[in-house]
Design a protein around this motif. Structure first.
Motif, PDB file in Angstrom:
ATOM      1  N   ALA A  46       0.833  -1.207   0.000  1.00 32.05           N
ATOM      2  CA  ALA A  46       0.000   0.000   0.000  1.00 32.05           C
ATOM      3  C   ALA A  46       0.870   1.261   0.000  1.00 32.05           C
ATOM      4  CB  ALA A  46      -0.926  -0.002   1.216  1.00 32.05           C
ATOM      5  N   PHE A  47       1.937   1.267   0.815  1.00 36.04           N
ATOM      6  CA  PHE A  47       2.838   2.426   0.819  1.00 36.04           C
ATOM      7  C   PHE A  47       3.584   2.551  -0.505  1.00 36.04           C
ATOM      8  CE2 PHE A  47       2.325   1.886   5.457  1.00 36.04           C
ATOM      9  CZ  PHE A  47       2.006   3.192   5.782  1.00 36.04           C
ATOM     10  N   LEU A  48       3.895   1.413  -1.113  1.00 40.69           N
ATOM     11  CA  LEU A  48       4.516   1.445  -2.443  1.00 40.69           C
ATOM     12  C   LEU A  48       3.553   2.065  -3.458  1.00 40.69           C
ATOM     13  CD1 LEU A  48       6.815   0.701  -4.373  1.00 40.69           C
ATOM     14  CD2 LEU A  48       5.756  -1.570  -4.614  1.00 40.69           C
ATOM     15  N   LEU A  49       2.270   1.735  -3.351  1.00 45.17           N
ATOM     16  CA  LEU A  49       1.278   2.327  -4.248  1.00 45.17           C
ATOM     17  C   LEU A  49       1.154   3.833  -4.035  1.00 45.17           C
ATOM     18  CD1 LEU A  49      -1.678  -0.243  -4.393  1.00 45.17           C
ATOM     19  CD2 LEU A  49      -0.010   0.294  -6.160  1.00 45.17           C
ATOM     20  N   LEU A  50       1.283   4.283  -2.793  1.00 46.46           N
ATOM     21  CA  LEU A  50       1.239   5.730  -2.536  1.00 46.46           C
ATOM     22  C   LEU A  50       2.403   6.440  -3.230  1.00 46.46           C
ATOM     23  CD1 LEU A  50       0.235   5.826   1.248  1.00 46.46           C
ATOM     24  CD2 LEU A  50      -1.185   6.428  -0.718  1.00 46.46           C
ATOM     25  N   ILE A  51       3.564   5.795  -3.226  1.00 48.94           N
ATOM     26  CA  ILE A  51       4.724   6.375  -3.924  1.00 48.94           C
ATOM     27  C   ILE A  51       4.479   6.381  -5.432  1.00 48.94           C
ATOM     28  CG2 ILE A  51       7.184   6.071  -4.414  1.00 48.94           C
ATOM     29  CD1 ILE A  51       7.448   4.800  -1.611  1.00 48.94           C
ATOM     30  N   ILE A  52       3.976   5.257  -5.943  1.00 56.11           N
ATOM     31  CA  ILE A  52       3.666   5.179  -7.379  1.00 56.11           C
ATOM     32  C   ILE A  52       2.609   6.220  -7.739  1.00 56.11           C
ATOM     33  CG2 ILE A  52       2.664   3.723  -9.179  1.00 56.11           C
ATOM     34  CD1 ILE A  52       3.887   1.315  -7.716  1.00 56.11           C
ATOM     35  N   ARG A  53       1.624   6.395  -6.864  1.00 60.51           N
ATOM     36  CA  ARG A  53       0.573   7.382  -7.116  1.00 60.51           C
ATOM     37  C   ARG A  53       1.157   8.791  -7.219  1.00 60.51           C
ATOM     38  NH1 ARG A  53      -4.717   8.753  -3.271  1.00 60.51           N
ATOM     39  NH2 ARG A  53      -5.171  10.781  -4.242  1.00 60.51           N
TER      40      ARG A  53
END
Length: 384
Positions: A46-53
């Motif tokens: 989820a934190f990786l997705l926030l970075i990707i976002r």
């Protein structure tokens, strides 16, 4: 004490049908079964997705927004210490307050009202930020939908719901099911983590309930090995969301006709999936079909209770959709009923500015002996 709670929490009678033990779901002969520890991966993902976002919104969403002509507005207001100090205590002054502030600042009441309106708009998210958010959600919902179709198209239980329960709960975990759950849960965790920084909507509380209910439902279905029915529930929900997010994108871009067409498609897909497929197929699959194989047990009851809560949320969002359609038909204007009134107030400001410019030009013309149509006015005829 914690160990005692852990042992109680994972009692087999809470999670599994009678006569089934956790030892029956241990890996063997190359077959892998679900484990609660698998879900730990969803948090770092989820934190990786926030970075990707972050990078998606910066390098993809913003250029797309600019291509649609959406720019970050420059909201300039004249600094005023008296009005600013009052704004810190109250963002919406009463008429008596406006009268007193106008006297103190040597301004008209209309100028004070306009200052407060523009100051409130400074606190609101701009259209560009809203576009970035919906662009990210559209892209990810699209990916989830494509992934869901790719993962399920060759699965027999996607076409014959009775096969959802064949061999339950001794059903091995497939790699496609693992990745579908990881993607879906990580995405919902990331949406939950970003709620505080995202644009606040009227259904903020409903969104919090929805995200937590979705995560609870997916986590529970994973631990109790309701994977087959879980993936079907996920694809039914994802397929409608892409149309809503795309409609919002075109709404913020000002493409009203395209937005309305996409929103009508979303409405059709939403009502078909949420009010036909979900209750009459999937709820029937989870509520009725298991009783032909098993006696009712705790996890069966808890699973269906969560699905019924989800269906209740469907009714709430269905009400919002019908409200939006009614507004669209009457006003010929698409607007997300969950949004604030920033755009309306900006339009009011623009109209007032145009009115002031026009009046200023009229006064300038009168001073130069010209009418508003820039024709000469005979001497002594200004008042007529």
């Amino acid at each position: 004490m914690f160990q005692a709670f852990k042992e109680w929490f994972w009692l087999e009678r809470f999670w599994l049908p009678p006569t089934i033990k956790w030892s029956d779901l241990e890996d063997h002969d190359g077959l892998i079964f679900v484990k609660p520890s698998h879900l730990y991966m969803t948090i770092p993902c989820a934190f990786l997705l926030l970075i990707i976002r972050y990078f998606f919104e910066k390098f993809i969403a913003i250029p797309v927004a600019k291509a649609f002509g959406i720019q970050k507005p420059v909201r300039k207001i004249i600094p005023n210490t008296i009005l600013e100090n009052f704004f810190k205590d109250s963002t919406r002054p009463l008429q008596t307050d406006i009268y007193g502030l106008a006297k103190k600042c040597n301004l008209t009441e209309r100028q004070v009202e306009r200052w407060f309106r523009r100051r409130r708009n400074q606190e609101r998210p701009c259209r560009l930020k809203k576009f970035q958010e919906v662009c990210w959600r559209f892209a990810f919902y699209l990916m989830l939908t494509v992934a869901g179709i790719a993962f399920l198209y060759d699965k027999p239980w996607a076409y014959d719901l009775w096969k959802v329960w064949n061999g339950y709960p001794r059903q091995p975990l497939l790699p496609s099911q693992y990745w579908y759950y990881m993607l879906e849960m990580s995405f919902y965790w990331s949406l939950t983590f970003s709620l505080s920084s995202d644009v606040k909507r009227k259904d903020f509380v409903a969104n919090v309930v929805h995200h937590l209910a979705a995560l609870s439902l997916m986590s529970f279905s994973w631990c109790a090995n309701y994977i087959r029915s879980g993936t079907l529930v996920m694809i039914v929900h994802d397929v409608a969301d892409i149309w809503l997010e795309s409609a919002k994108m075109f709404s913020y871009a000002g493409w009203k006709k395209t937005c309305n067409i996409l929103f009508l498609i979303f409405t059709a897909v939403f009502f078909i999936t949420r009010f036909i497929i979900f209750p009459f197929w999937l709820l029937h699959c989870t509520l009725i079909m298991p009783l032909y194989y098993l006696e009712p047990f705790f996890s069966y009851i808890f699973l269906n209770l969560q699905l019924l809560i989800l269906q209740a949320l469907h009714f709430y969002w269905g009400y919002l959709i019908l409200k939006m359609i009614k507004k669209n038909i009457l006003q010929k204007k698409f607007k997300d009923v969950r949004s604030d009134d920033e755009e309306e107030e900006e339009e009011e400001d623009d109209e007032e500015e145009e009115e002031e410019v026009t009046k200023g030009k009229e006064r300038g013309c009168l001073k130069n002996g010209l009418g508003t149509n820039r024709h000469l006015i005979p001497n002594g005829q200004h008042g007529h």
